[in-house]
Design an enzyme around this catalytic site. Structure first.
Site, PDB file in Angstrom:
ATOM      1  N   GLU A 134       0.833  -1.225   0.000  1.00  0.00           N
ATOM      2  CA  GLU A 134       0.000   0.000   0.000  1.00  0.00           C
ATOM      3  C   GLU A 134       0.862   1.267   0.000  1.00  0.00           C
ATOM      4  O   GLU A 134       0.398   2.334  -0.364  1.00  0.00           O
ATOM      5  CB  GLU A 134      -0.911   0.010   1.222  1.00  0.00           C
ATOM      6  CG  GLU A 134      -1.943  -1.096   1.202  1.00  0.00           C
ATOM      7  CD  GLU A 134      -2.957  -0.949   2.321  1.00  0.00           C
ATOM      8  OE1 GLU A 134      -2.571  -1.213   3.470  1.00  0.00           O
ATOM      9  OE2 GLU A 134      -4.099  -0.570   2.019  1.00  0.00           O
TER      10      GLU A 134
ATOM     11  N   LYS B 292     -12.756   3.430   1.325  1.00  0.00           N
ATOM     12  CA  LYS B 292     -11.525   2.909   0.717  1.00  0.00           C
ATOM     13  C   LYS B 292     -11.895   1.662  -0.073  1.00  0.00           C
ATOM     14  O   LYS B 292     -11.727   0.533   0.378  1.00  0.00           O
ATOM     15  CB  LYS B 292     -10.507   2.604   1.821  1.00  0.00           C
ATOM     16  CG  LYS B 292      -9.107   2.333   1.314  1.00  0.00           C
ATOM     17  CD  LYS B 292      -8.139   2.153   2.471  1.00  0.00           C
ATOM     18  CE  LYS B 292      -6.794   1.645   2.007  1.00  0.00           C
ATOM     19  NZ  LYS B 292      -5.907   1.319   3.138  1.00  0.00           N
TER      20      LYS B 292
END
Ligand SMILES: Nc1nc2c(c(=O)[nH]1)N=C([C@H](O)[C@@H](O)CO)CN2
Length: 128
Positions: free
Chosen positions: A21, A98
């Protein structure tokens, strides 16, 4: 009080706790509700009297795309802070989605609500 809202604002950013990420930017989708008294703008029909949602979108998107937080909590807090302080909004509610963060969930995210009182120390420090 009235509400000016923005739904489904998309921005691409580095956010997350895992190594992948930190390398790969992800999309976050924002729903924003801002309290505003729209009567002055309604009477004058002038954008100068309105809380300009296009300007809010521009500022929020630029802020999110430049950020690199680990947690959605920190990112969400930074967005409400920007809106309250830069656009003089008394109260803002934000849903940060998200999408795609978890394979087994349709989406995950956070909902927060903040007001001027939450950033009173910052406003005073910036004023002096
Ligand atoms: N409350 C939170 N939980 C989790 C977060 C977060 O930001 N706030 N983040 C993650 C990971 O980055 C996830 O999005 C990817 O698996 C996990 N839990």
């Amino acid at each position: 009080m009235d509400t000016v809202y923005i739904r489904g604002l998309k921005a691409r950013t580095v956010v997350g706790i895992f190594e992948w990420e930190r390398r790969l930017p992800q999309d976050v989708i924002l729903d924003i509700e801002m309290s505003a008294d729209v009567r002055t703008a309604a009477a004058s029909d002038a954008i100068a009297d309105a809380l300009n949602y296009k300007e809010v979108c521009k500022a929020v998107k630029a802020h999110v795309e430049a950020s690199e937080y680990q947690l959605v909590e920190t990112l969400a807090e930074s967005i409400t802070r920007l809106i309250v302080l830069e656009f003089d909004v008394p109260r803002v509610s934000l849903v940060l989605n998200k999408k795609g963060a978890l394979t087994d969930a349709a989406d995950v995210g956070i909902r927060i609500e903040r007001g001027r009182e939450d950033y009173a120390d910052v406003s005073q420090a910036e004023a002096s």
